[in-house]
Scaffold this active site. Structure first.
Site, PDB file in Angstrom:
ATOM      1  N   HIS A 148       8.518  30.267  17.449  1.00  0.00           N
ATOM      2  CA  HIS A 148       7.429  29.404  17.913  1.00  0.00           C
ATOM      3  C   HIS A 148       7.975  28.458  18.979  1.00  0.00           C
ATOM      4  CE1 HIS A 148       4.403  26.204  17.901  1.00  0.00           C
ATOM      5  NE2 HIS A 148       3.563  27.127  17.461  1.00  0.00           N
TER       6      HIS A 148
ATOM      7  N   GLU B  11       7.526  25.408  19.675  1.00  0.00           N
ATOM      8  CA  GLU B  11       7.957  24.095  19.191  1.00  0.00           C
ATOM      9  C   GLU B  11       9.330  24.189  18.534  1.00  0.00           C
ATOM     10  OE1 GLU B  11       6.878  20.767  15.827  1.00  0.00           O
ATOM     11  OE2 GLU B  11       5.203  21.909  16.674  1.00  0.00           O
TER      12      GLU B  11
ATOM     13  N   CYS C 130       2.291  16.705  11.420  1.00  0.00           N
ATOM     14  CA  CYS C 130       1.513  15.679  12.101  1.00  0.00           C
ATOM     15  C   CYS C 130       0.227  15.364  11.348  1.00  0.00           C
ATOM     16  CB  CYS C 130       1.230  16.095  13.545  1.00  0.00           C
ATOM     17  SG  CYS C 130      -0.208  17.119  13.787  1.00  0.00           S
TER      18      CYS C 130
ATOM     19  N   SER D 296      -1.649  30.294  17.538  1.00  0.00           N
ATOM     20  CA  SER D 296      -1.686  28.876  17.193  1.00  0.00           C
ATOM     21  C   SER D 296      -1.235  28.697  15.752  1.00  0.00           C
ATOM     22  CB  SER D 296      -3.105  28.329  17.370  1.00  0.00           C
ATOM     23  OG  SER D 296      -3.254  27.078  16.742  1.00  0.00           O
ATOM     24  N   SER D 297      -0.086  28.056  15.561  1.00  0.00           N
ATOM     25  CA  SER D 297       0.459  27.883  14.211  1.00  0.00           C
ATOM     26  C   SER D 297      -0.496  27.094  13.331  1.00  0.00           C
ATOM     27  CB  SER D 297       1.813  27.160  14.287  1.00  0.00           C
ATOM     28  OG  SER D 297       2.298  26.871  12.993  1.00  0.00           O
ATOM     29  N   ASN D 298      -1.036  25.989  13.842  1.00  0.00           N
ATOM     30  CA  ASN D 298      -1.887  25.164  12.983  1.00  0.00           C
ATOM     31  C   ASN D 298      -3.172  25.898  12.602  1.00  0.00           C
ATOM     32  OD1 ASN D 298      -4.375  23.825  14.525  1.00  0.00           O
ATOM     33  ND2 ASN D 298      -2.693  23.969  15.984  1.00  0.00           N
TER      34      ASN D 298
ATOM     35  N   SER E 201      -6.107  22.951  18.761  1.00  0.00           N
ATOM     36  CA  SER E 201      -6.158  23.251  20.194  1.00  0.00           C
ATOM     37  C   SER E 201      -7.443  23.970  20.583  1.00  0.00           C
ATOM     38  CB  SER E 201      -4.934  24.092  20.603  1.00  0.00           C
ATOM     39  OG  SER E 201      -4.762  25.188  19.735  1.00  0.00           O
TER      40      SER E 201
END
Length: 330
Positions: A131, A133, A202, A230-232, A275
């Site tokens: 990823h 990040e 977060c 998108s991980s989230n 996002s």
């Protein structure tokens, strides 16, 4: 299925854009207005093709590596996920003017890693391999200074240089529950391990997961609007399933939704990753409204008021063109 059947739709709140995404998109928009097109962006500014395509239409050019940029007289923006230090050094060596859209909460993790490293600790990073990040966070320190773990099982295989001098940090967009399990495994095996003063996951990731948990069990189906990379967003789907809604699907656009495949459901939950703009949620509502009479309610579990400052070079400037982060799309 009759178009006169009623469908209860529960909108999770908070959902969609977080402060870090809002800031990153504004950076691209304002840079385009201030410096003109083109503006280059390394990697997708956030993981959402609708957002990327909208910015491309305004003059943003997205690249994966700096070597793809031939001109050195145009602004270059780093994505919200953060970049390794060597990327910034490369940009400086190429004499690029660059703006850093890294989410401040990701930057916080970078600073934690550097502090632990200065204090001589080996660092364990909880995250997903590959990823952006994670790549950016590991790239803040020399190779070998950070060890990645993805599961509690990975913890059993760790062979640290000094088991009594360890610290852990995490990717900001993980499942809260899964991360807690891994942290428990770390602290059980290494009781002296040092953790963050404040959880690295977060606030927006946590809040969106809590909202999904609050409604999942009462929903016959759930839709998570977000990108597959998108991980989230992926974590929201997993959370929905584990919280009691087995029929949870991740979609990017309403065009991917076959409404007839949902059959005679009575309650549909909808959320969006951090996002994904609200316009995409509205698309999904329109798709179901063509087949059902919608009874829409909102399940709110938190209020979000956080805002992050823009880079110094862009402060005091706002784009006059319609913004992706404007009211109605947050």
């Amino acid at each position: 299925m009759s178009e006169h059947e009623e469908l209860n739709v529960v909108l999770c709140a908070p959902r969609g854009f977080c402060a870090g995404v809002d800031r990153a998109i504004q950076i691209v928009e304002i840079a385009l207005e201030k410096y003109g097109a083109p503006v280059y962006v390394r990697h997708e500014i956030v993981h959402n093709r609708f957002v990327v395509a909208s910015l491309e239409a305004r003059g943003a050019i997205f690249v994966e590596e700096l070597e793809e940029i031939e001109a050195n007289d145009r602004p270059v923006i780093f994505s919200a996920h953060g970049v390794p230090k060597e990327v910034k050094a490369d940009a400086a060596a190429r004499n690029f003017f660059f703006l850093d859209a890294t989410c401040p909460l990701v930057s916080k993790v970078h600073k934690e890693a550097e502090l632990h490293h200065r204090r001589g600790r080996d660092i364990i990073l909880i995250g997903h391999a590959g990823h952006p990040e994670v790549v950016g966070t590991m790239g803040q320190l020399p190779e070998g200074a950070v060890t990645l773990v993805e599961t509690a099982r990975d913890v059993t295989r760790l062979v640290p240089r000094d088991p009594d001098n360890l610290a852990w940090i995490s990717q900001t967009t993980l499942s809260v529950d899964d991360t807690r399990t891994i942290v428990t495994a770390l602290t059980d095996r290494f009781p002296g391990i040092v953790g963050p003063h404040k959880d690295d996951i977060c606030y927006a990731t946590t809040n969106r997961q809590e909202a999904v948990k609050s409604v999942a069990a009462e929903c016959d189906a759930m839709i998570i609007v977000g990108a597959p990379n998108s991980s989230n967003s992926q974590r929201l789907r997993e959370v929905a399933i584990s919280a009691g809604c087995r029929n949870a699907r991740l979609i990017q656009r309403a065009s991917e939704v076959d409404v007839t495949s949902y059959g005679r459901i009575r309650t549909l939950g909808i959320t969006a990753g951090a996002s994904a703009p609200e316009a995409l949620v509205e698309e999904v509502l329109e798709a179901f409204a063509a087949h059902y009479r919608l009874n829409i309610s909102t399940a709110r579990t938190a209020d979000e008021t956080i805002e992050f400052a823009l880079p110094r070079q862009l402060r005091g400037t706002r784009p006059p063109v319609p913004s992706l982060t404007a009211t109605g799309m947050t």
